[in-house]
Scaffold this motif. Structure first.
Motif, PDB file in Angstrom:
ATOM      1  N   GLY A 103       0.763  -1.055  -0.156  1.00 34.35           N
ATOM      2  CA  GLY A 103      -0.172   0.110  -0.250  1.00 34.35           C
ATOM      3  C   GLY A 103       0.669   1.199  -0.017  1.00 34.35           C
ATOM      4  O   GLY A 103       0.102   2.408  -0.654  1.00 34.35           O
ATOM      5  N   GLU A 104       2.282   1.001   0.001  1.00 39.66           N
ATOM      6  CA  GLU A 104       3.407   1.965   0.393  1.00 39.66           C
ATOM      7  C   GLU A 104       3.466   2.520  -1.178  1.00 39.66           C
ATOM      8  O   GLU A 104       3.719   1.744  -2.259  1.00 39.66           O
ATOM      9  N   LYS A 105       3.766   3.853  -1.301  1.00 41.79           N
ATOM     10  CA  LYS A 105       4.021   4.798  -2.709  1.00 41.79           C
ATOM     11  C   LYS A 105       5.293   4.505  -3.034  1.00 41.79           C
ATOM     12  O   LYS A 105       5.918   4.933  -1.925  1.00 41.79           O
ATOM     13  N   LEU A 106       6.490   4.192  -4.160  1.00 45.28           N
ATOM     14  CA  LEU A 106       7.246   3.895  -4.108  1.00 45.28           C
ATOM     15  C   LEU A 106       8.293   5.546  -3.661  1.00 45.28           C
ATOM     16  O   LEU A 106       9.204   5.176  -2.625  1.00 45.28           O
ATOM     17  N   ARG A 107       8.100   6.545  -3.622  1.00 40.76           N
ATOM     18  CA  ARG A 107       8.563   7.808  -3.153  1.00 40.76           C
ATOM     19  C   ARG A 107       8.459   8.036  -2.264  1.00 40.76           C
ATOM     20  O   ARG A 107       9.372   8.153  -1.300  1.00 40.76           O
ATOM     21  N   ASP A 108       7.317   7.300  -1.191  1.00 35.28           N
ATOM     22  CA  ASP A 108       7.322   7.534   0.330  1.00 35.28           C
ATOM     23  C   ASP A 108       7.811   6.463   0.830  1.00 35.28           C
ATOM     24  O   ASP A 108       8.894   6.680   1.845  1.00 35.28           O
ATOM     25  N   GLY A 109       8.061   5.024  -0.314  1.00 30.38           N
ATOM     26  CA  GLY A 109       9.052   4.073   0.790  1.00 30.38           C
ATOM     27  C   GLY A 109      10.666   4.888   0.927  1.00 30.38           C
ATOM     28  O   GLY A 109      11.175   4.714   2.146  1.00 30.38           O
TER      29      GLY A 109
END
Length: 149
Positions: A47-53
């Protein structure tokens, strides 16, 4: 999530953090790169977006809040055992990042942090993929910060 001998490749994100003419490396405290210098990063959460990760991993591993920018590289990181079986298989997406706040300190999954200049890379015995993406990050940051004619 089972990381060794996975059923399918695991998505990972990396943060090539550049400040001025230096990039931040971390010394891995866990396998598969235990003891080696690398860029901050880890497994993308469900559920995490790439940039947020990438931002989360940078904060967890270095104590830095970062602005996540452009994709620098996408590549496979596959480690095989003595029988030729894929023990680890990651698809890694590395982003150019710049620090916004905090102080670079070793956090989770790392034992040390180190700011390096491009001239330091050759003597550090980095994996080729790490050296290449750090050089890309330094070049991209220099280009972005270069005055326009």
């Amino acid at each position: 999530m089972k990381r060794d001998y996975p059923e399918r490749p695991i998505i990972g994100v990396g943060a090539v953090i550049v400040s001025g003419n230096r990039a931040l490396l971390v010394r891995r405290a866990t396998e598969p790169l235990k003891g080696e210098w690398s860029v901050p990063g880890g497994v993308l959460e469900l559920g995490e977006k790439l940039r947020d990760g990438a931002a989360r991993e940078a904060l967890e591993e270095t104590g830095l809040q970062v602005e996540v920018g452009e994709v620098l590289d996408v590549f496979d990181s596959i480690f095989t055992d003595s029988d030729g079986r894929a023990q680890y298989h990651y698809v890694l997406i590395d982003f150019l990042c710049r620090p916004l706040a905090g102080e670079a300190i070793a956090g989770s999954d790392v034992s040390d942090v180190l700011w390096v200049a491009e001239s330091d890379i050759a003597s550090m015995q980095l994996r080729d993929s790490i050296a290449q993406v750090v050089r890309k990050g330094l070049a991209a940051a220099l280009k972005a910060g270069a005055p326009t004619p």
